[in-house]
Structures are given as structure tokens and as C-alpha cells.
Motif scaffolding. Structure first.
Motif, PDB file in Angstrom:
ATOM      1  N   ARG A  22       0.827  -1.212   0.000  1.00 19.01           N
ATOM      2  CA  ARG A  22       0.000   0.000   0.000  1.00 19.01           C
ATOM      3  C   ARG A  22       0.859   1.258   0.000  1.00 19.01           C
ATOM      4  O   ARG A  22       0.627   2.184  -0.788  1.00 19.01           O
ATOM      5  N   THR A  23       1.851   1.297   0.857  1.00 21.54           N
ATOM      6  CA  THR A  23       2.661   2.504   0.947  1.00 21.54           C
ATOM      7  C   THR A  23       3.545   2.686  -0.283  1.00 21.54           C
ATOM      8  O   THR A  23       3.835   3.821  -0.658  1.00 21.54           O
ATOM      9  N   THR A  28      -3.381   5.813   0.895  1.00 17.65           N
ATOM     10  CA  THR A  28      -3.780   5.839   2.294  1.00 17.65           C
ATOM     11  C   THR A  28      -4.791   4.714   2.499  1.00 17.65           C
ATOM     12  O   THR A  28      -5.313   4.144   1.529  1.00 17.65           O
ATOM     13  N   LEU A  29      -5.080   4.422   3.744  1.00 19.49           N
ATOM     14  CA  LEU A  29      -6.103   3.407   4.040  1.00 19.49           C
ATOM     15  C   LEU A  29      -7.442   3.817   3.420  1.00 19.49           C
ATOM     16  O   LEU A  29      -8.149   2.998   2.840  1.00 19.49           O
ATOM     17  N   ARG A  30      -7.770   5.069   3.526  1.00 15.64           N
ATOM     18  CA  ARG A  30      -9.047   5.552   2.975  1.00 15.64           C
ATOM     19  C   ARG A  30      -9.070   5.504   1.447  1.00 15.64           C
ATOM     20  O   ARG A  30     -10.116   5.254   0.857  1.00 15.64           O
ATOM     21  N   GLN A  31      -7.935   5.731   0.818  1.00 14.10           N
ATOM     22  CA  GLN A  31      -7.889   5.635  -0.644  1.00 14.10           C
ATOM     23  C   GLN A  31      -8.143   4.198  -1.097  1.00 14.10           C
ATOM     24  O   GLN A  31      -8.847   3.985  -2.087  1.00 14.10           O
ATOM     25  N   HIS A  67      -6.140  -4.467  -6.931  1.00 14.52           N
ATOM     26  CA  HIS A  67      -5.746  -3.059  -6.872  1.00 14.52           C
ATOM     27  C   HIS A  67      -4.254  -2.856  -6.637  1.00 14.52           C
ATOM     28  O   HIS A  67      -3.716  -1.814  -6.999  1.00 14.52           O
ATOM     29  N   TYR A  68      -3.599  -3.844  -6.052  1.00 14.69           N
ATOM     30  CA  TYR A  68      -2.147  -3.745  -5.850  1.00 14.69           C
ATOM     31  C   TYR A  68      -1.374  -4.363  -7.019  1.00 14.69           C
ATOM     32  O   TYR A  68      -0.158  -4.339  -7.031  1.00 14.69           O
ATOM     33  N   HIS A  69      -2.108  -4.932  -7.969  1.00 15.65           N
ATOM     34  CA  HIS A  69      -1.520  -5.544  -9.167  1.00 15.65           C
ATOM     35  C   HIS A  69      -0.520  -6.651  -8.838  1.00 15.65           C
ATOM     36  O   HIS A  69       0.604  -6.656  -9.343  1.00 15.65           O
ATOM     37  N   ILE A  70      -0.949  -7.540  -7.969  1.00 18.01           N
ATOM     38  CA  ILE A  70      -0.137  -8.715  -7.653  1.00 18.01           C
ATOM     39  C   ILE A  70      -1.024  -9.947  -7.762  1.00 18.01           C
ATOM     40  O   ILE A  70      -2.249  -9.840  -7.700  1.00 18.01           O
ATOM     41  N   PRO A  71      -0.435 -11.134  -7.925  1.00 15.78           N
ATOM     42  CA  PRO A  71      -1.246 -12.350  -8.060  1.00 15.78           C
ATOM     43  C   PRO A  71      -2.051 -12.653  -6.791  1.00 15.78           C
ATOM     44  O   PRO A  71      -1.513 -12.618  -5.676  1.00 15.78           O
ATOM     45  N   TYR A  72      -3.306 -12.960  -7.001  1.00 15.80           N
ATOM     46  CA  TYR A  72      -4.205 -13.350  -5.891  1.00 15.80           C
ATOM     47  C   TYR A  72      -3.638 -14.558  -5.167  1.00 15.80           C
ATOM     48  O   TYR A  72      -3.649 -14.618  -3.935  1.00 15.80           O
ATOM     49  N   ALA A  73      -3.115 -15.513  -5.918  1.00 18.76           N
ATOM     50  CA  ALA A  73      -2.563 -16.729  -5.313  1.00 18.76           C
ATOM     51  C   ALA A  73      -1.435 -16.403  -4.331  1.00 18.76           C
ATOM     52  O   ALA A  73      -1.286 -17.064  -3.304  1.00 18.76           O
TER      53      ALA A  73
END
Length: 80
Positions: A22-23, A28-31, A67-73
Motif C-alpha cells: 500500500r505505501t 492511504t487506508l481511505r484511498q 488493486h495492488y496488481h499482484i497475483p491473488y494466489a
């Protein structure tokens, strides 16, 4: 006394990983809450990041992975 990473519970390490994602994106958490159309509340994400939630909901992990564009797995594996 230094704390070894292996001394930390898995959920704490996972939470630190989530916070790092996230950072790195400067969210932010709210975003994140807004990006997920409030499907991931900032309170829930905060608890995940602090290692307070032992078993994260798979649908939440899916939303974060998207949203972070990483594999769900990867998130599923890291969450245990």
C-alpha cells in the motif's frame, strides 16, 4: 534484544507485506477503501496490516490483489 523475523507470527509478517504494498503505491487506508468501492474498509485493512485478523476473507484478498496488481494466489499463500 533484536526480534528475528521468524519469531513473528505469520499474520504479522503478512500484515507488514500488505502495508508495504500500500505505501509503495502511496495509497492511504481511505484511498484503498475508495478504490475498492468500500468493499475493503479502512478499518479492516488497518487490522490486516497490524496482524490483528488471523484469517482474512478471500474476497478481500482478491480485491487487494487486483488493486495492488499482484497475483491473488500470492496473497492467499502469504495469508496462510
Amino acid at each position: 534484544m533484536a526480534v528475528n523475523v521468524t519469531d513473528k507470527p505469520r499474520r504479522v509478517i503478512f500484515g507488514e507485506f500488505l502495508k508495504g504494498l500500500r505505501t509503495a503505491k502511496r495509497y492511504t487506508l481511505r484511498q484503498v477503501e475508495e478504490l475498492t468501492n468500500k468493499e475493503v474498509s479502512n478499518a479492516y485493512l488497518s487490522q490486516l496490516e497490524r496482524g490483528k485478523i488471523k484469517t482474512p476473507a478471500p474476497q478481500i484478498l482478491f480485491k487487494l490483489a487486483t488493486h495492488y496488481h499482484i497475483p491473488y494466489a500470492l496473497l492467499m499463500e502469504l495469508a496462510g
